[in-house]
Design a protein around this motif. Structure first.
Motif, PDB file in Angstrom:
ATOM      1  N   ALA A 181       0.838  -1.215   0.000  1.00  0.00           N
ATOM      2  CA  ALA A 181       0.000   0.000   0.000  1.00  0.00           C
ATOM      3  C   ALA A 181       0.868   1.258   0.000  1.00  0.00           C
ATOM      4  CB  ALA A 181      -0.927  -0.016   1.215  1.00  0.00           C
ATOM      5  N   VAL A 182       1.866   1.283   0.876  1.00  0.00           N
ATOM      6  CA  VAL A 182       2.724   2.474   0.992  1.00  0.00           C
ATOM      7  C   VAL A 182       3.522   2.693  -0.288  1.00  0.00           C
ATOM      8  CG1 VAL A 182       4.797   3.341   2.175  1.00  0.00           C
ATOM      9  CG2 VAL A 182       2.897   2.423   3.510  1.00  0.00           C
ATOM     10  N   ASN A 183       4.102   1.623  -0.819  1.00  0.00           N
ATOM     11  CA  ASN A 183       4.981   1.788  -1.988  1.00  0.00           C
ATOM     12  C   ASN A 183       4.196   2.006  -3.271  1.00  0.00           C
ATOM     13  OD1 ASN A 183       7.912   1.550  -1.088  1.00  0.00           O
ATOM     14  ND2 ASN A 183       6.866  -0.062   0.056  1.00  0.00           N
ATOM     15  N   LEU A 184       2.980   1.479  -3.341  1.00  0.00           N
ATOM     16  CA  LEU A 184       2.130   1.784  -4.497  1.00  0.00           C
ATOM     17  C   LEU A 184       1.768   3.276  -4.467  1.00  0.00           C
ATOM     18  CD1 LEU A 184       0.554   0.712  -6.959  1.00  0.00           C
ATOM     19  CD2 LEU A 184      -1.362   0.225  -5.419  1.00  0.00           C
ATOM     20  N   ALA A 185       1.400   3.763  -3.295  1.00  0.00           N
ATOM     21  CA  ALA A 185       1.043   5.186  -3.162  1.00  0.00           C
ATOM     22  C   ALA A 185       2.234   6.070  -3.555  1.00  0.00           C
ATOM     23  CB  ALA A 185       0.598   5.482  -1.734  1.00  0.00           C
ATOM     24  N   LEU A 186       3.421   5.714  -3.065  1.00  0.00           N
ATOM     25  CA  LEU A 186       4.609   6.521  -3.366  1.00  0.00           C
ATOM     26  C   LEU A 186       4.955   6.483  -4.855  1.00  0.00           C
ATOM     27  CD1 LEU A 186       6.896   5.527  -0.373  1.00  0.00           C
ATOM     28  CD2 LEU A 186       6.121   7.848  -0.906  1.00  0.00           C
ATOM     29  N   GLU A 197      12.261   4.048  -2.854  1.00  0.00           N
ATOM     30  CA  GLU A 197      13.355   5.022  -2.901  1.00  0.00           C
ATOM     31  C   GLU A 197      14.705   4.316  -2.818  1.00  0.00           C
ATOM     32  OE1 GLU A 197      12.758   8.215  -0.124  1.00  0.00           O
ATOM     33  OE2 GLU A 197      10.999   8.938  -1.235  1.00  0.00           O
ATOM     34  N   GLU A 198      14.775   3.270  -2.021  1.00  0.00           N
ATOM     35  CA  GLU A 198      16.059   2.566  -1.878  1.00  0.00           C
ATOM     36  C   GLU A 198      16.305   1.577  -3.021  1.00  0.00           C
ATOM     37  OE1 GLU A 198      17.207   1.133   1.940  1.00  0.00           O
ATOM     38  OE2 GLU A 198      16.139   2.754   2.980  1.00  0.00           O
ATOM     39  N   PHE A 199      15.224   1.106  -3.641  1.00  0.00           N
ATOM     40  CA  PHE A 199      15.344   0.140  -4.739  1.00  0.00           C
ATOM     41  C   PHE A 199      14.500   0.646  -5.912  1.00  0.00           C
ATOM     42  CE2 PHE A 199      15.630  -1.946  -0.633  1.00  0.00           C
ATOM     43  CZ  PHE A 199      16.859  -2.591  -0.715  1.00  0.00           C
ATOM     44  N   PRO A 200      15.043   1.584  -6.699  1.00  0.00           N
ATOM     45  CA  PRO A 200      14.231   2.253  -7.725  1.00  0.00           C
ATOM     46  C   PRO A 200      13.582   1.294  -8.724  1.00  0.00           C
ATOM     47  CG  PRO A 200      16.335   3.380  -7.432  1.00  0.00           C
ATOM     48  CD  PRO A 200      16.409   2.126  -6.619  1.00  0.00           C
ATOM     49  N   LYS A 201      14.191   0.101  -8.922  1.00  0.00           N
ATOM     50  CA  LYS A 201      13.569  -0.861  -9.849  1.00  0.00           C
ATOM     51  C   LYS A 201      12.158  -1.239  -9.391  1.00  0.00           C
ATOM     52  CE  LYS A 201      16.914  -3.721 -12.271  1.00  0.00           C
ATOM     53  NZ  LYS A 201      17.622  -4.993 -12.196  1.00  0.00           N
ATOM     54  N   LEU A 202      11.980  -1.275  -8.054  1.00  0.00           N
ATOM     55  CA  LEU A 202      10.662  -1.649  -7.522  1.00  0.00           C
ATOM     56  C   LEU A 202       9.599  -0.630  -7.900  1.00  0.00           C
ATOM     57  CD1 LEU A 202      11.235  -3.035  -3.923  1.00  0.00           C
ATOM     58  CD2 LEU A 202      10.237  -4.226  -5.865  1.00  0.00           C
ATOM     59  N   LYS A 203      10.044   0.634  -8.085  1.00  0.00           N
ATOM     60  CA  LYS A 203       9.068   1.671  -8.428  1.00  0.00           C
ATOM     61  C   LYS A 203       8.392   1.324  -9.761  1.00  0.00           C
ATOM     62  CE  LYS A 203       8.359   6.580  -8.864  1.00  0.00           C
ATOM     63  NZ  LYS A 203       8.885   7.860  -9.182  1.00  0.00           N
ATOM     64  N   SER A 204       9.202   0.907 -10.741  1.00  0.00           N
ATOM     65  CA  SER A 204       8.565   0.572 -12.029  1.00  0.00           C
ATOM     66  C   SER A 204       7.698  -0.685 -11.895  1.00  0.00           C
ATOM     67  CB  SER A 204       9.592   0.456 -13.158  1.00  0.00           C
ATOM     68  OG  SER A 204      10.599  -0.410 -12.782  1.00  0.00           O
ATOM     69  N   SER A 205       8.072  -1.609 -10.986  1.00  0.00           N
ATOM     70  CA  SER A 205       7.205  -2.783 -10.760  1.00  0.00           C
ATOM     71  C   SER A 205       5.857  -2.346 -10.199  1.00  0.00           C
ATOM     72  CB  SER A 205       7.843  -3.759  -9.770  1.00  0.00           C
ATOM     73  OG  SER A 205       9.090  -4.164 -10.234  1.00  0.00           O
ATOM     74  N   PHE A 206       5.874  -1.366  -9.279  1.00  0.00           N
ATOM     75  CA  PHE A 206       4.605  -0.897  -8.718  1.00  0.00           C
ATOM     76  C   PHE A 206       3.798  -0.113  -9.757  1.00  0.00           C
ATOM     77  CE2 PHE A 206       6.560  -1.880  -4.582  1.00  0.00           C
ATOM     78  CZ  PHE A 206       5.498  -2.569  -4.007  1.00  0.00           C
ATOM     79  N   GLU A 207       4.498   0.590 -10.635  1.00  0.00           N
ATOM     80  CA  GLU A 207       3.774   1.295 -11.714  1.00  0.00           C
ATOM     81  C   GLU A 207       3.094   0.281 -12.639  1.00  0.00           C
ATOM     82  OE1 GLU A 207       6.647   5.258 -11.822  1.00  0.00           O
ATOM     83  OE2 GLU A 207       6.953   3.657 -13.280  1.00  0.00           O
ATOM     84  N   THR A 208       3.801  -0.834 -12.886  1.00  0.00           N
ATOM     85  CA  THR A 208       3.204  -1.892 -13.718  1.00  0.00           C
ATOM     86  C   THR A 208       2.005  -2.514 -13.004  1.00  0.00           C
ATOM     87  OG1 THR A 208       5.408  -2.326 -14.532  1.00  0.00           O
ATOM     88  CG2 THR A 208       3.766  -4.008 -15.017  1.00  0.00           C
ATOM     89  N   LEU A 209       2.128  -2.680 -11.680  1.00  0.00           N
ATOM     90  CA  LEU A 209       1.008  -3.201 -10.897  1.00  0.00           C
ATOM     91  C   LEU A 209      -0.205  -2.280 -11.065  1.00  0.00           C
ATOM     92  CD1 LEU A 209      -0.382  -4.946  -8.696  1.00  0.00           C
ATOM     93  CD2 LEU A 209       0.717  -3.495  -6.979  1.00  0.00           C
TER      94      LEU A 209
END
Ligand SMILES: Nc1ncnc2c1ncn2[C@@H]1O[C@H](COP(=O)(O)OP(=O)(O)OP(=O)(O)O)[C@@H](O)[C@H]1O
Ligand code: SF4
Ligand code: SF4
Length: 281
Positions: A18-23, A259-271
């Motif tokens: 929830a937190v990382n999807l929001a971010l 923020e610490e693992f920027p690759k995860l950000k694109s995974s959450f955007e894909t989600l």
């Protein structure tokens, strides 16, 4: 749009998601995050919101005027939660059991019942990193989560993507949190417990008619029975997150994964794209 992040089993990673999807989405759209895990809210530990408003949550519980009470027993028989009992010549109220339905007050022929407003929790609203943040907390010693969750949800903004961090399990608190959502993300892990509790959560969201998909967290830790189940049931697999000790260490520090693992950000955007596509369908 309202997206609930839920799971049948505790500790699967709802708050992390929830937190990382929001971010991950906050720079693209207006986002609100609701922490409905009111027994143990923890999303604020990561987002460190600045709270600007606080509102107590109250429950109307009966107060009996013993002078007026004729001890007819109508209220004690009517209360489905056994919150009223005749003891000697008095009718006693067990406030912890009362659900605040107001039924006893309506039925009392002697007009002996009035309502008092018992404080059972607190709703706080503020902002964190551009995200509207709303949190509910139950008071210690109270037992009813749903009224607190409903109060949090009464603050859902109309013009924002709202992400709900749901309480674990499949009982009333979880149902109160996911009810009315446009989409539900069920988070699970590939273990027998994860699968068993996922099946219960699937039953709940199906019963509520909420479209849903599944995120498998710690996806490399167990067997593939969860994926087999999803295929059999034609349930969309939205995302797989591997187990990574660095994620756990980041969480323990109150750090932000995207923020610490920027690759995860694109995974959450894909989600998010996967969710958006399914809600449009
Ligand atoms: N992919 C992962 N790899 C390693 N650790 C993880 C991973 N995902 C979550 N965790 C860890 O699992 C724990 C639980 O995560 P989280 O609080 O997000 O779960 P939850 O479902 O919200 O829990 P609860 O049911 O208590 O609300 C945390 O310690 C977190 O660091
Ligand atoms: S308000 Fe409802 S739940 Fe509470 S004591 Fe009266 S009948 Fe029972
Ligand atoms: S219904 Fe009213 S009068 Fe009858 S027992 Fe309850 S409080 Fe007393």
């Amino acid at each position: 749009m309202i997206v609930a992040i839920a799971s049948g089993k505790g500790g699967t990673g709802k708050t992390t998601i929830a937190v990382n999807l929001a971010l991950s989405l906050k720079d693209k759209m207006q986002v609100a995050l609701l922490d409905c895990d009111v027994e143990e809210p923890n999303a604020h530990l990561f987002l460190l919101p600045e709270f600007k408003e606080k509102e107590p949550v109250t429950l109307p519980v009966p107060a009996i005027d013993q002078e007026k009470c004729t001890q007819c027993g109508i209220c004690t028989r009517a209360c489905a939660y056994h919150a009223l009992a005749r003891v000697g010549k008095r009718v006693l109220v067990f406030e912890e059991l009362c659900h605040g339905c107001g039924g006893c007050g309506l039925l009392c022929p002697a007009g002996a019942i009035t309502e008092i407003h018992k404080e059972i929790g607190l709703v706080k609203r503020g902002t964190a990193r551009g995200i509207e943040f709303i949190q509910g907390t139950m008071n210690i010693g109270t037992a009813l989560a749903p009224p607190v969750i409903r109060k949090v949800k009464s603050r859902i903004p109309k013009d924002k993507l709202t992400i709900i961090d749901s309480p674990p399990g499949t009982s009333c608190p979880m149902i109160s949190a996911v009810y009315g959502a446009d989409y539900c993300v069920l988070v699970t892990e590939p273990t027998p417990f994860g699968l068993s509790d996922l099946k219960l959560a699937v039953e709940v969201v199906r019963e509520l008619g909420i479209p849903f998909g599944v995120v498998i967290n710690r996806a490399d830790m167990g067997d593939c029975e969860v994926e087999k189940y999803l295929q059999e049931q034609s349930i969309p697999l939205l995302m797989k997150i591997p187990f990574d000790r660095r994620y756990a260490a980041c969480y323990a520090r109150g750090g932000l994964l995207v923020e610490e693992f920027p690759k995860l950000k694109s995974s959450f955007e894909t989600l998010w794209k996967a969710i958006e596509r399914r809600v449009e369908v």
